[in-house]
Design a protein around this motif. Structure first.
Motif, PDB file in Angstrom:
ATOM      1  N   GLU A  56      -0.040  14.046   2.374  1.00 14.43           N
ATOM      2  CA  GLU A  56       1.136  13.188   2.244  1.00 14.43           C
ATOM      3  C   GLU A  56       1.493  12.513   3.564  1.00 14.43           C
ATOM      4  OE1 GLU A  56       5.434  13.179  -0.021  1.00 14.43           O
ATOM      5  OE2 GLU A  56       4.217  14.986   0.033  1.00 14.43           O
ATOM      6  N   ASP A  57       1.335  13.223   4.684  1.00 13.71           N
ATOM      7  CA  ASP A  57       1.731  12.696   5.994  1.00 13.71           C
ATOM      8  C   ASP A  57       0.581  12.886   6.968  1.00 13.71           C
ATOM      9  OD1 ASP A  57       2.861  11.995   8.397  1.00 13.71           O
ATOM     10  OD2 ASP A  57       4.515  13.426   8.310  1.00 13.71           O
ATOM     11  N   VAL A  58       0.054  11.781   7.501  1.00  9.90           N
ATOM     12  CA  VAL A  58      -1.006  11.834   8.504  1.00  9.90           C
ATOM     13  C   VAL A  58      -0.570  11.008   9.705  1.00  9.90           C
ATOM     14  CG1 VAL A  58      -3.395  11.260   9.052  1.00  9.90           C
ATOM     15  CG2 VAL A  58      -2.833  12.140   6.793  1.00  9.90           C
ATOM     16  N   ASP A  59      -0.305  11.670  10.820  1.00 14.21           N
ATOM     17  CA  ASP A  59       0.128  10.976  12.039  1.00 14.21           C
ATOM     18  C   ASP A  59       1.305  10.038  11.784  1.00 14.21           C
ATOM     19  OD1 ASP A  59      -1.596  12.214  13.714  1.00 14.21           O
ATOM     20  OD2 ASP A  59      -2.855  10.479  14.132  1.00 14.21           O
ATOM     21  N   GLY A  60       2.231  10.481  10.949  1.00 13.54           N
ATOM     22  CA  GLY A  60       3.399   9.658  10.652  1.00 13.54           C
ATOM     23  C   GLY A  60       3.176   8.625   9.569  1.00 13.54           C
ATOM     24  N   GLU A  61       1.933   8.488   9.101  1.00 11.06           N
ATOM     25  CA  GLU A  61       1.638   7.581   7.990  1.00 11.06           C
ATOM     26  C   GLU A  61       1.895   8.339   6.685  1.00 11.06           C
ATOM     27  OE1 GLU A  61       0.859   4.501   7.953  1.00 11.06           O
ATOM     28  OE2 GLU A  61      -0.267   3.940   9.745  1.00 11.06           O
ATOM     29  N   MET A  62       2.902   7.916   5.934  1.00  4.52           N
ATOM     30  CA  MET A  62       3.215   8.568   4.659  1.00  4.52           C
ATOM     31  C   MET A  62       2.289   7.980   3.598  1.00  4.52           C
ATOM     32  SD  MET A  62       5.400  10.575   5.856  1.00  4.52           S
ATOM     33  CE  MET A  62       5.921  11.401   4.360  1.00  4.52           C
ATOM     34  N   LEU A  63       1.123   8.598   3.450  1.00  2.91           N
ATOM     35  CA  LEU A  63       0.049   8.014   2.645  1.00  2.91           C
ATOM     36  C   LEU A  63       0.449   7.785   1.191  1.00  2.91           C
ATOM     37  CD1 LEU A  63      -3.098   9.917   3.976  1.00  2.91           C
ATOM     38  CD2 LEU A  63      -2.252   7.661   4.614  1.00  2.91           C
ATOM     39  N   HIS A  64       1.240   8.678   0.628  1.00 11.53           N
ATOM     40  CA  HIS A  64       1.592   8.545  -0.788  1.00 11.53           C
ATOM     41  C   HIS A  64       2.483   7.337  -1.050  1.00 11.53           C
ATOM     42  CE1 HIS A  64       0.600  12.945  -2.098  1.00 11.53           C
ATOM     43  NE2 HIS A  64      -0.291  12.452  -1.262  1.00 11.53           N
ATOM     44  N   THR A  65       3.097   6.814  -0.009  1.00 10.23           N
ATOM     45  CA  THR A  65       3.930   5.614  -0.180  1.00 10.23           C
ATOM     46  C   THR A  65       3.148   4.340   0.125  1.00 10.23           C
ATOM     47  OG1 THR A  65       4.758   5.551   2.110  1.00 10.23           O
ATOM     48  CG2 THR A  65       5.933   6.966   0.538  1.00 10.23           C
ATOM     49  N   LYS A  66       1.889   4.482   0.534  1.00 13.30           N
ATOM     50  CA  LYS A  66       1.072   3.327   0.916  1.00 13.30           C
ATOM     51  C   LYS A  66       0.137   2.878  -0.202  1.00 13.30           C
ATOM     52  CE  LYS A  66       2.619   3.569   5.192  1.00 13.30           C
ATOM     53  NZ  LYS A  66       3.500   2.526   5.764  1.00 13.30           N
ATOM     54  N   VAL A  67       0.285   3.482  -1.377  1.00 13.44           N
ATOM     55  CA  VAL A  67      -0.606   3.164  -2.496  1.00 13.44           C
ATOM     56  C   VAL A  67      -0.253   1.809  -3.096  1.00 13.44           C
ATOM     57  CG1 VAL A  67      -1.236   3.836  -4.848  1.00 13.44           C
ATOM     58  CG2 VAL A  67      -1.101   5.563  -3.049  1.00 13.44           C
ATOM     59  N   MET A  68      -1.285   1.030  -3.421  1.00 14.22           N
ATOM     60  CA  MET A  68      -1.115  -0.215  -4.173  1.00 14.22           C
ATOM     61  C   MET A  68      -1.785  -0.021  -5.531  1.00 14.22           C
ATOM     62  SD  MET A  68      -1.701  -3.262  -1.406  1.00 14.22           S
ATOM     63  CE  MET A  68      -3.478  -3.058  -1.410  1.00 14.22           C
ATOM     64  N   PHE A  69      -1.065  -0.342  -6.587  1.00 16.10           N
ATOM     65  CA  PHE A  69      -1.565  -0.109  -7.941  1.00 16.10           C
ATOM     66  C   PHE A  69      -1.460  -1.396  -8.740  1.00 16.10           C
ATOM     67  CE2 PHE A  69      -1.324   1.164 -12.352  1.00 16.10           C
ATOM     68  CZ  PHE A  69      -2.221   2.211 -12.442  1.00 16.10           C
ATOM     69  N   ALA A  70      -2.540  -1.772  -9.396  1.00 19.25           N
ATOM     70  CA  ALA A  70      -2.543  -2.998 -10.198  1.00 19.25           C
ATOM     71  C   ALA A  70      -3.201  -2.734 -11.545  1.00 19.25           C
ATOM     72  CB  ALA A  70      -3.288  -4.110  -9.464  1.00 19.25           C
ATOM     73  N   ASP A  71      -2.615  -3.271 -12.600  1.00 21.01           N
ATOM     74  CA  ASP A  71      -3.228  -3.184 -13.924  1.00 21.01           C
ATOM     75  C   ASP A  71      -4.455  -4.091 -13.968  1.00 21.01           C
ATOM     76  OD1 ASP A  71      -1.095  -1.585 -15.279  1.00 21.01           O
ATOM     77  OD2 ASP A  71       0.097  -3.329 -14.707  1.00 21.01           O
ATOM     78  N   CYS A  72      -5.468  -3.666 -14.703  1.00 21.93           N
ATOM     79  CA  CYS A  72      -6.694  -4.461 -14.833  1.00 21.93           C
ATOM     80  C   CYS A  72      -7.085  -4.576 -16.302  1.00 21.93           C
ATOM     81  CB  CYS A  72      -7.851  -3.807 -14.075  1.00 21.93           C
ATOM     82  SG  CYS A  72      -7.689  -3.828 -12.290  1.00 21.93           S
ATOM     83  N   ASP A  73      -7.496  -5.752 -16.690  1.00 22.34           N
ATOM     84  CA  ASP A  73      -8.087  -5.951 -18.014  1.00 22.34           C
ATOM     85  C   ASP A  73      -9.569  -6.216 -17.787  1.00 22.34           C
ATOM     86  OD1 ASP A  73      -8.932  -6.637 -20.508  1.00 22.34           O
ATOM     87  OD2 ASP A  73      -7.402  -8.160 -20.874  1.00 22.34           O
ATOM     88  N   PHE A  74     -10.363  -5.145 -17.808  1.00 28.95           N
ATOM     89  CA  PHE A  74     -11.788  -5.300 -17.523  1.00 28.95           C
ATOM     90  C   PHE A  74     -12.486  -6.170 -18.564  1.00 28.95           C
ATOM     91  CE2 PHE A  74     -11.231  -1.038 -15.292  1.00 28.95           C
ATOM     92  CZ  PHE A  74     -11.177  -1.618 -14.034  1.00 28.95           C
ATOM     93  N   GLY A  75     -11.882  -6.287 -19.750  1.00 31.16           N
ATOM     94  CA  GLY A  75     -12.450  -7.159 -20.766  1.00 31.16           C
ATOM     95  C   GLY A  75     -12.401  -8.620 -20.376  1.00 31.16           C
ATOM     96  N   GLU A  76     -11.488  -8.960 -19.460  1.00 31.49           N
ATOM     97  CA  GLU A  76     -11.354 -10.335 -18.987  1.00 31.49           C
ATOM     98  C   GLU A  76     -12.060 -10.547 -17.653  1.00 31.49           C
ATOM     99  OE1 GLU A  76      -9.844 -12.844 -20.612  1.00 31.49           O
ATOM    100  OE2 GLU A  76      -9.580 -11.483 -22.307  1.00 31.49           O
ATOM    101  N   MET A  77     -12.718  -9.500 -17.156  1.00 28.52           N
ATOM    102  CA  MET A  77     -13.359  -9.570 -15.842  1.00 28.52           C
ATOM    103  C   MET A  77     -14.871  -9.515 -15.978  1.00 28.52           C
ATOM    104  SD  MET A  77     -10.793  -6.929 -13.859  1.00 28.52           S
ATOM    105  CE  MET A  77     -11.595  -7.089 -12.266  1.00 28.52           C
ATOM    106  N   ASP A  78     -15.543 -10.290 -15.157  1.00 28.46           N
ATOM    107  CA  ASP A  78     -16.994 -10.283 -15.141  1.00 28.46           C
ATOM    108  C   ASP A  78     -17.518  -9.076 -14.374  1.00 28.46           C
ATOM    109  OD1 ASP A  78     -19.453 -11.460 -15.815  1.00 28.46           O
ATOM    110  OD2 ASP A  78     -19.632 -12.341 -13.819  1.00 28.46           O
ATOM    111  N   ASN A  79     -16.827  -8.745 -13.288  1.00 27.48           N
ATOM    112  CA  ASN A  79     -17.256  -7.681 -12.388  1.00 27.48           C
ATOM    113  C   ASN A  79     -16.007  -6.997 -11.850  1.00 27.48           C
ATOM    114  OD1 ASN A  79     -18.119  -6.130 -10.210  1.00 27.48           O
ATOM    115  ND2 ASN A  79     -19.554  -7.658  -9.454  1.00 27.48           N
TER     116      ASN A  79
END
Length: 396
Positions: free
Chosen positions: A301-324
């Motif tokens: 959770e905390d590495v050298d003051g970096e609160m890793l769990h708050t640094k997550v970026m999450f995006a929904d994906c529709d792989f059916g609409e994606m080539d790769n």
């Protein structure tokens, strides 16, 4: 004396910061990792680190040892390559402006009427809706919690819905929630308890399954040496991941198909590239996807003051609409035959995920985390397990 394509480790006190050194090395085409292994090509060490474990290990492995002066000379000869496109991959779009009050009321009317497809569509279009609460009304999370709709609750939490928001009469989402979703609304607290050693693991905890089982720290090293700040640690020590043969049957079957598809492939990793690794996270149903991944990977959770769990970026994906799923492979100067070979494998994996998984996503970390994991994946049909592809990325 070239840095391009070399795996490099820094140790000791340099005249520049570790972050600056990492940025320069990456621009020169090197892959910077946090710890030394047999695959490390160069270790840059100053006199204060001459007898450290890293340097002694480097000598045992026969790794080339440079001074900072050697590193600076190599930088002068390097021809940094622009990676703007690669660096831009996978970033979640920034939230738009908060919608007008009238639009917020219309949004909450959809939630009140349990029109959750419309709710999720609007949140995807503008994250400003997720915590809308004009006049102290029930938020969308209140409505989904009251309906006991686990899928929608997870979706809203992934999009930063606030579990602490109260209505005019002081009710939080958990206060009106059905029993089936109350644990989801407690997840942040559970995670803190686990980090403090208050929450003991059980056989039903979400666990990571790999075709080549290893520990959490070994996995971090194998995937490029994830690290944050000046600290090598990214994952908890002493956590052993499980073999894929122990994964639930449905998830294992999808994972086996993915493994066949990506075998021998490489995919872009920001300013480097890496081999895709197929994973299953079992018993994840009581968590959001991002919480399950953080827990299964044993991310600190905390590495050298970096609160890793708050640094997550999450995006929904529709792989059916994606080539790769991870865009095209390789740099512009790669040979066409090699690019086609890898891209074909990644496209096949994209189709498998589109066909076999639901509520697909891409998880990444903010730019400030220099070397970090990425996961592309989704849920099994029963919403109990996650199947995906683990990679990494280096950004400076």
């Amino acid at each position: 004396m070239s840095l391009h394509g070399k795996r490099i480790v820094f140790t000791g006190t340099l005249s520049m910061t570790r972050k600056e050194a990492t940025k320069l090395a990456s621009e020169a085409g090197a892959l910077v990792t946090g710890s030394i292994s047999k695959s490390t090509d160069i270790i840059v060490a100053e006199s204060d680190a001459a007898s450290t474990a890293k340097v002694l290990t480097a000598k045992a492995f026969g790794t080339e040892i440079w001074s900072e002066k050697d590193f600076s000379k190599a930088l002068l000869k390097a021809k940094p390559k622009a990676k703007a496109k690669a660096k831009a991959k996978g970033r979640s779009p920034k939230a738009k402006a908060v919608p007008a009050v009238k639009s917020q009321h219309l949004f909450l009317d959809h939630a009140k009427n349990k029109e959750f497809d419309k709710v999720m569509k609007l949140v995807k279009e503008n994250a400003g809706y997720v915590n809308a609460q004009p006049a102290g009304r029930w938020t969308a999370l209140h409505q989904a919690a009251e309906a006991g709709d686990k899928k929608v609750v997870k979706f809203l939490l992934e999009h930063k819905a606030d579990v602490a928001l109260q209505t005019n009469d002081g009710q939080k989402p958990i206060d009106v929630a059905k029993a089936s979703v109350k644990d989801l609304l407690k997840v942040p607290g559970k995670r803190k308890a686990a980090a403090a050693g208050l929450d003991k693991s059980t056989d039903s905890d979400c666990r990571l399954h790999l075709f080549e089982p290893m520990s959490a720290t070994e996995l971090a090293e194998k995937q490029g040496g994830w690290f944050a700040g000046d600290n090598e640690a990214f994952c908890e020590e002493g956590v052993q991941h499980l073999h894929m043969k122990t994964a639930p049957a449905e998830a294992k079957s999808i994972a086996q198909d993915l493994q066949k598809a990506v075998k021998g492939a490489y995919m872009p990793a920001g300013e480097s590239d890496c081999a895709p690794m197929v994973i299953v996270i079992s018993n994840a149903g009581e968590f959001t996807a991002s919480d399950a991944i953080l827990k299964a990977l044993a991310v600190l959770e905390d590495v050298d003051g970096e609160m890793l769990h708050t640094k997550v970026m999450f995006a929904d994906c529709d792989f059916g609409e994606m080539d790769n799923f991870c865009n095209t492979y390789g740099d512009e100067d790669e040979e066409e035959e090699e690019e086609d070979e890898h891209t074909k494998k990644l496209k096949k994996a994209t189709k498998i995920m589109a066909k076999s998984l639901t509520d697909c996503f891409h998880l990444n970390f903010e730019d400030g985390i220099i070397c970090a994991p990425q996961v592309w994946g989704g849920w099994t049909e029963d919403q109990k397990h996650i199947v995906g592809i683990l990679g990494m990325r280096v950004w400076t």
